[in-house]
Design a protein around this motif. Structure first.
Motif, PDB file in Angstrom:
ATOM      1  N   ASP A  10      21.220   9.113   6.741  1.00  0.00           N
ATOM      2  CA  ASP A  10      20.031   8.894   5.919  1.00  0.00           C
ATOM      3  C   ASP A  10      20.069   9.869   4.746  1.00  0.00           C
ATOM      4  O   ASP A  10      20.234  11.072   4.936  1.00  0.00           O
ATOM      5  CB  ASP A  10      18.781   9.126   6.776  1.00  0.00           C
ATOM      6  N   ASP A  13      16.970  12.265   5.085  1.00  0.00           N
ATOM      7  CA  ASP A  13      16.993  13.108   6.277  1.00  0.00           C
ATOM      8  C   ASP A  13      18.443  13.242   6.738  1.00  0.00           C
ATOM      9  O   ASP A  13      18.945  12.415   7.491  1.00  0.00           O
ATOM     10  CB  ASP A  13      16.131  12.475   7.365  1.00  0.00           C
ATOM     11  N   ASN A  16      19.603  12.722  10.322  1.00  0.00           N
ATOM     12  CA  ASN A  16      19.515  11.405  10.947  1.00  0.00           C
ATOM     13  C   ASN A  16      20.763  10.586  10.628  1.00  0.00           C
ATOM     14  O   ASN A  16      20.944  10.117   9.515  1.00  0.00           O
ATOM     15  CB  ASN A  16      18.262  10.690  10.452  1.00  0.00           C
ATOM     16  N   GLN A  18      23.175   7.340  12.050  1.00  0.00           N
ATOM     17  CA  GLN A  18      23.254   6.208  12.959  1.00  0.00           C
ATOM     18  C   GLN A  18      24.585   5.516  12.771  1.00  0.00           C
ATOM     19  O   GLN A  18      25.157   5.528  11.682  1.00  0.00           O
ATOM     20  CB  GLN A  18      22.125   5.212  12.681  1.00  0.00           C
TER      21      GLN A  18
END
Length: 117
Positions: A10, A13, A16, A18
């Motif tokens: 991200d 952020d 973060n 994924q």
């Protein structure tokens, strides 16, 4: 993006991250072509970043040379040398005030355009 598992971070952020899985379209037969295109795009992006970093290094060097000129005006030989050096840097790094407006090399050095104060 070629098929496979990729990690996405991200931008807001950084903590973060994924993973996502990209699958190839079963109707498409361009798997190796997509991978080759992606590899080429990544090389182009890396080259652009390196070029941008180099431009900023040259701009900082030109600013440093220009900052010394007022103190060295009584030394014409140094002034000529600095102007020659600056014109060489303009050829390497470009001049944002150039005629095409994107870092185009200028026909005259930045130091030559300055007016004494």
């Amino acid at each position: 993006m070629p098929p496979g598992v990729h990690a996405e971070t991200d931008r807001c952020d950084k903590a973060n991250t994924q993973s996502l899985t990209v699958v190839n379209d079963p109707l498409s037969r361009s798997g190796p072509d997509v991978r080759a295109q992606y590899a080429l795009q990544m090389k182009i992006i890396a080259g652009m970043k390196q070029s941008w970093d180099g431009y900023h290094q040259v701009a900082a060097l030109r600013a440093a040379v220009a900052a010394r000129i007022p103190r060295q005006l009584c030394r014409p030989r140094w002034s000529r040398t600095a102007k020659t050096f600056d014109s060489t840097l303009a050829l390497v790094g470009g001049d944002p005030e150039g005629g095409r407006g994107g870092g185009a090399a200028s026909s005259e050095p930045v130091l030559a355009r300055r007016r004494p104060s």
